[in-house]
Scaffold this active site. Structure first.
Site, PDB file in Angstrom:
ATOM      1  N   CYS A  50       0.981  -1.279  -0.057  1.00  0.00           N
ATOM      2  CA  CYS A  50      -0.097   0.106  -0.124  1.00  0.00           C
ATOM      3  C   CYS A  50       0.828   0.991  -0.045  1.00  0.00           C
ATOM      4  CB  CYS A  50      -0.897  -0.128   1.109  1.00  0.00           C
ATOM      5  SG  CYS A  50      -0.109  -0.064   2.689  1.00  0.00           S
ATOM      6  N   HIS A 102      19.159   0.871  -1.630  1.00  0.00           N
ATOM      7  CA  HIS A 102      17.668   1.125  -1.426  1.00  0.00           C
ATOM      8  C   HIS A 102      16.767  -0.006  -0.845  1.00  0.00           C
ATOM      9  CE1 HIS A 102      13.590   3.159  -2.033  1.00  0.00           C
ATOM     10  NE2 HIS A 102      13.498   1.871  -2.677  1.00  0.00           N
TER      11      HIS A 102
END
Length: 429
Positions: A50, A102
């Site tokens: 989400c 990342h």
């Protein structure tokens, strides 16, 4: 060969835009197959939650990273049914060590909306299982994901980034633990049915409390909430009796005046026989008179107290995040070294294959002319294989030691291929 990552998250895009990229109309295997068909790409992986959607690719050695990046961005636009320009400002594009760093930060919850939350690691692991099932992973991404899980574990065990409660509900449970130690066997009384109180009750039930009682102005609502938590419902008229039984009380009514008065709580203390009473008042206006907190063996906390705890804990997590960032950087450097070392692997494998071919050919020509026992033949096989490994050792070591410097790497690779005549040999990487 390059490692390319592109995506967007809550840091760069609103939920409306992130929703467009949630891949819900096809299976993960279909999405991964489409990724691998974009061009000269060896491996593919993506994670969709989400709060973020990210795609990671490993290109073929001859691929142009800029071209593959452009194809990936176009694919993301098609997936979301978006015009390129409408979302380009919200995307981030990372390559090689930046991409690796990342991925490590995401799985370690350093890039999360709430730093230190544990859910993201489980989501990354689910994505990894889906990619494994779809066979879209190879040597590089398999290694990357295993190192990612290792980094996340290091961050969790070597820092306190996940140790501090950063939600009102969880902060309430943390305070209860400080008062009682173990919460197992304690009884919870839920006064009112506010969302925050229910959430705190969920956390408490996870600590194996003995049971939960719900008291509310309307018994019907109390029964509804009690059913959700497998507890029992009582009316407000039974409140004083329930105060005697309870160890932890969570209040969240919409009453304009205090529901728990100092006199009411004081009357419950004698039959409690000095058992501590923990009161969490999440209501605004407050449900509990302030004088209650001054009673002996009564511990009263309201929303402001809990918010102070959360603020302190958030600051503590930020301090621990500095240590976590150092771990991520260390591991990113190590992974980049390994990734660069792959450049010398095809040449080493090619040399190994050539030496093995020579060894097998010479044995095939020589053994038929010798009357050897099976044991002697095996000994000869072992001896020649050992000789081959010793010949291979020094060139392989030299190549591995010089892979970091691009000039040296190119020079030594070229020299090795010329010296051993590997230029015409088909080398599989």
């Amino acid at each position: 060969m390059s490692l390319i990552l592109a995506g967007l998250s809550h840091h760069t895009a609103a939920v409306e835009l992130r929703e467009c990229l949630a891949v819900v109309d096809q299976s993960p295997a279909q999405t991964l197959a489409q990724l691998l068909s974009l061009g000269p790409i060896k491996e593919g992986f993506y994670v969709s939650t989400c709060n973020r959607v990210e795609f990671i690719l490993v290109t073929e050695p001859e691929a142009d990273p800029e071209d593959v990046s452009a194809r990936l961005l176009a694919f993301i636009a098609r997936t979301g049914g978006l015009d390129d320009k409408s979302f380009q400002d919200h995307l981030y594009l990372k390559q090689d060590r930046e991409a690796v760093r990342h991925v490590f930060r995401v799985a370690s919850s350093l890039d999360s909306m709430v730093v230190g939350e544990p859910q993201i690691l489980g989501q990354v692991k689910d994505a990894y299982r889906q990619a494994s099932a779809a066979k879209s992973l190879g040597v590089v991404l398999n290694r990357l994901m295993h190192r990612t899980f290792h980094v996340a574990k290091r961050v969790r065990t070597e820092t306190g980034i996940s140790d501090r409660a950063v939600s009102i509900a969880f902060a309430a449970v943390d305070l209860a633990k400080k008062i009682f130690g173990l919460l197992e066997g304690k009884r919870v009384l839920l006064l009112g049915a506010g969302e925050m109180a229910e959430l705190a009750a969920e956390h408490l039930l996870a600590q194996r409390v003995a049971g939960l009682t719900v008291a509310n102005r309307t018994l019907e609502k109390a029964m509804e909430v009690a059913g959700r938590f497998k507890g029992r419902a009582v009316s407000l008229d039974e409140l004083e009796v329930e105060l005697v039984k309870a160890d932890i009380v969570i209040t969240s009514t919409a009453a304009a005046e205090p529901v728990l008065t100092t006199g009411m709580v004081r009357r419950s203390l004698r039959p409690r026989r000095h058992r501590p009473l923990f009161l969490i008042d999440i209501a605004v206006p407050r449900d509990v008179e302030t004088g209650v907190g001054r009673l002996e063996n009564v511990f009263l906390y309201d929303v402001d107290d809990l918010e102070e705890v959360v603020a302190r804990n958030l600051a503590g997590r930020k301090e621990e995040a500095v240590k976590a960032e150092r771990i991520v950087e260390e591991e990113a450097i190590k992974f980049e070294d390994w990734l660069e070392s792959l450049a010398v692997v095809p040449t080493i494998k090619g040399l190994q294959a050539k030496l093995e071919a020579i060894r097998e050919a010479e044995l095939k020509r020589t053994l038929p002319h010798l009357e050897l026992t099976p044991e002697q033949t095996l000994a000869l096989e072992t001896m020649t294989r050992t000789m081959m490994k010793k010949v291979l050792h020094d060139p392989a070591l030299l190549l591995k030691r010089n892979f970091k410097n691009p000039d040296n790497r190119t020079r030594y690779l070229d020299a090795t291929q010329r010296l051993f005549g590997l230029n015409g040999l088909k080398i599989e990487d």
